[in-house]
Design a protein around this motif. Structure first.
Motif, PDB file in Angstrom:
ATOM      1  N   UNK A 283       0.774  -1.224   0.000  1.00  0.00           N
ATOM      2  CA  UNK A 283       0.000   0.000   0.000  1.00  0.00           C
ATOM      3  C   UNK A 283       0.807   1.277   0.000  1.00  0.00           C
ATOM      4  N   UNK A 284       2.121   1.171   0.071  1.00  0.00           N
ATOM      5  CA  UNK A 284       2.949   2.358   0.042  1.00  0.00           C
ATOM      6  C   UNK A 284       2.958   2.990  -1.339  1.00  0.00           C
ATOM      7  N   UNK A 285       3.463   4.212  -1.395  1.00  0.00           N
ATOM      8  CA  UNK A 285       3.530   4.914  -2.655  1.00  0.00           C
ATOM      9  C   UNK A 285       3.842   6.374  -2.459  1.00  0.00           C
ATOM     10  N   UNK A 286       3.625   7.139  -3.509  1.00  0.00           N
ATOM     11  CA  UNK A 286       3.870   8.576  -3.515  1.00  0.00           C
ATOM     12  C   UNK A 286       2.542   9.314  -3.443  1.00  0.00           C
ATOM     13  N   UNK A 287       2.455  10.249  -2.520  1.00  0.00           N
ATOM     14  CA  UNK A 287       1.235  11.028  -2.370  1.00  0.00           C
ATOM     15  C   UNK A 287       1.603  12.455  -1.973  1.00  0.00           C
TER      16      UNK A 287
ATOM     17  N   UNK B 186       6.236   7.989   0.432  1.00  0.00           N
ATOM     18  CA  UNK B 186       6.868   9.258   0.109  1.00  0.00           C
ATOM     19  C   UNK B 186       5.807  10.336  -0.015  1.00  0.00           C
ATOM     20  N   UNK B 187       5.966  11.395   0.759  1.00  0.00           N
ATOM     21  CA  UNK B 187       5.015  12.500   0.753  1.00  0.00           C
ATOM     22  C   UNK B 187       5.698  13.719   0.149  1.00  0.00           C
ATOM     23  N   UNK B 188       5.145  14.223  -0.918  1.00  0.00           N
ATOM     24  CA  UNK B 188       5.702  15.390  -1.587  1.00  0.00           C
ATOM     25  C   UNK B 188       5.067  16.659  -1.051  1.00  0.00           C
TER      26      UNK B 188
END
Length: 122
Positions: free
Chosen positions: A8-12, A119-121
């Motif tokens: 479920x991880x990813x970039x958001x 990863x949170x942008x």
């Protein structure tokens, strides 16, 4: 034989949401407390949240309280971490862990997953 597999991880973007899952096998899941930890680059692994076998009470780090929710489904041998209002400071590798009694210290846990990158942008 114990396996914990995060997903479920990813970039958001900051302010967004993400839901992590951890599927467990090889243990009597319903008798174990489950925890989530995270580790940012160059930082110590830190406690995020934990839940006892009953699933009635969740324990949270102050930094995520009110934004994250830990839950479990014993029938599916799965623990979840719902993450809302995400901040860049939440970036890191998130690990799930299992222990008979729970706690907020990483050394207290017996079994660990491989982790999933969040990863949170800005």
């Amino acid at each position: 034989q114990v396996q914990l597999v995060e997903s479920g991880g990813g970039l958001v973007q900051a302010g967004g949401s993400l839901r992590l899952s951890c599927a467990a096998s090889g243990l009597t899941f319903r008798t174990y407390a489950m925890g989530w930890f995270r580790q940012a680059p160059g930082k110590e692994r830190e406690f995020v949240a934990a839940i006892v076998w009953s699933g009635y009470v969740g324990n949270y780090a102050d930094s995520v309280k009110g934004r994250f929710t830990i839950s479990r489904d014993n029938a599916k041998n799965t623990v979840y971490l719902q993450m809302n209002s995400l901040k860049p400071e939440d970036t890191g590798v998130y690990y799930c862990a299992a222990n008979r009694w729970g706690g907020s210290t990483w050394s207290d846990y017996d079994y660990w997953g491989q982790g999933t990158q969040v990863t949170i942008s800005s």
